[in-house]
Design a protein around this motif. Structure first.
Motif, mmCIF file in Angstrom:
data_model
loop_
_atom_site.group_PDB
_atom_site.id
_atom_site.type_symbol
_atom_site.label_atom_id
_atom_site.label_comp_id
_atom_site.label_asym_id
_atom_site.label_seq_id
_atom_site.Cartn_x
_atom_site.Cartn_y
_atom_site.Cartn_z
ATOM 1 N N TYR A 119 -5.475 -7.330 -7.208
ATOM 2 C CA TYR A 119 -5.913 -7.194 -5.821
ATOM 3 C C TYR A 119 -5.991 -5.699 -5.524
ATOM 4 O O TYR A 119 -5.001 -4.980 -5.682
ATOM 5 C CB TYR A 119 -4.931 -7.880 -4.868
ATOM 6 N N PRO B 234 -11.728 -2.364 -2.174
ATOM 7 C CA PRO B 234 -10.565 -2.652 -1.333
ATOM 8 C C PRO B 234 -10.646 -4.044 -0.693
ATOM 9 O O PRO B 234 -11.692 -4.457 -0.193
ATOM 10 C CB PRO B 234 -10.625 -1.560 -0.265
ATOM 11 N N GLY B 235 -9.538 -4.764 -0.781
ATOM 12 C CA GLY B 235 -9.466 -6.097 -0.198
ATOM 13 C C GLY B 235 -10.022 -7.195 -1.075
ATOM 14 O O GLY B 235 -10.021 -8.360 -0.682
ATOM 15 N N GLU B 236 -10.488 -6.853 -2.281
ATOM 16 C CA GLU B 236 -11.024 -7.861 -3.192
ATOM 17 C C GLU B 236 -10.046 -8.129 -4.333
ATOM 18 O O GLU B 236 -9.268 -7.249 -4.703
ATOM 19 C CB GLU B 236 -12.369 -7.418 -3.758
ATOM 20 N N ALA C 242 0.836 -1.207 0.000
ATOM 21 C CA ALA C 242 0.000 0.000 0.000
ATOM 22 C C ALA C 242 0.871 1.259 0.000
ATOM 23 O O ALA C 242 0.614 2.203 -0.755
ATOM 24 C CB ALA C 242 -0.942 -0.007 1.196
ATOM 25 N N LEU D 24 -5.928 -2.521 -3.415
ATOM 26 C CA LEU D 24 -5.444 -1.998 -2.134
ATOM 27 C C LEU D 24 -6.325 -0.846 -1.657
ATOM 28 O O LEU D 24 -6.629 -0.735 -0.473
ATOM 29 C CB LEU D 24 -3.996 -1.517 -2.274
ATOM 30 N N SER D 25 -6.700 0.040 -2.592
ATOM 31 C CA SER D 25 -7.597 1.153 -2.278
ATOM 32 C C SER D 25 -8.304 1.588 -3.555
ATOM 33 O O SER D 25 -7.795 1.398 -4.649
ATOM 34 C CB SER D 25 -6.829 2.332 -1.665
#
Length: 126
Positions: A53, A73-75, A8, A55-56
């Motif tokens: 992926y 985020p997180g997917e 990140a 991050l934001s």
């Protein structure tokens, strides 16, 4: 002494959209980060899968056949080898990517946004 890497933080430091940076190598794959906004290009990777992926931010991956996947985020989503796709971010989005070392940035097309692996291996911004 070995130091941990914050994907990140590394993605936040990037100053150019659609210009991935290699953070690490795992066997025959690169772990990359990118900051994206707008549209990259419709393309495919004939022999490699590509993992996105978030991050934001939010990322939409348009897929052949009028399908798409939207990620927050997180997917994550893996685009299977050979599938034409086009990543799109309406607002700034930061990504972690996992790709085989043979994966060309924009696959089977070349645009003004295409980055060589040498460019992607460049030093992270200070």
């Amino acid at each position: 002494m070995p130091q941990p890497i914050s994907p990140a933080a590394e993605a936040e430091r990037l100053d150019e959209y659609w210009s991935p940076r290699v953070l690490a190598e795992v066997d025959d794959a690169y772990i990359k980060v990118a900051k994206v906004k707008g549209t990259l290009a419709w393309h495919a990777h004939a022999d490699e899968d590509e993992l996105f992926y978030v991050l934001s931010g939010r990322l939409k991956i348009e897929l052949e056949g009028d399908e798409s996947v939207e990620l927050g985020p997180g997917e994550m989503y893996v685009v299977p080898k050979g599938v034409r796709h086009n990543p799109v971010a309406d607002e700034e989005c930061r990504l972690l990517l996992i790709e085989r070392k043979t994966t060309l940035h924009t696959g089977d097309v070349v645009t003004e946004m295409t980055r060589s692996i040498a460019e992607q291996l460049g030093a992270s911004p200070p």
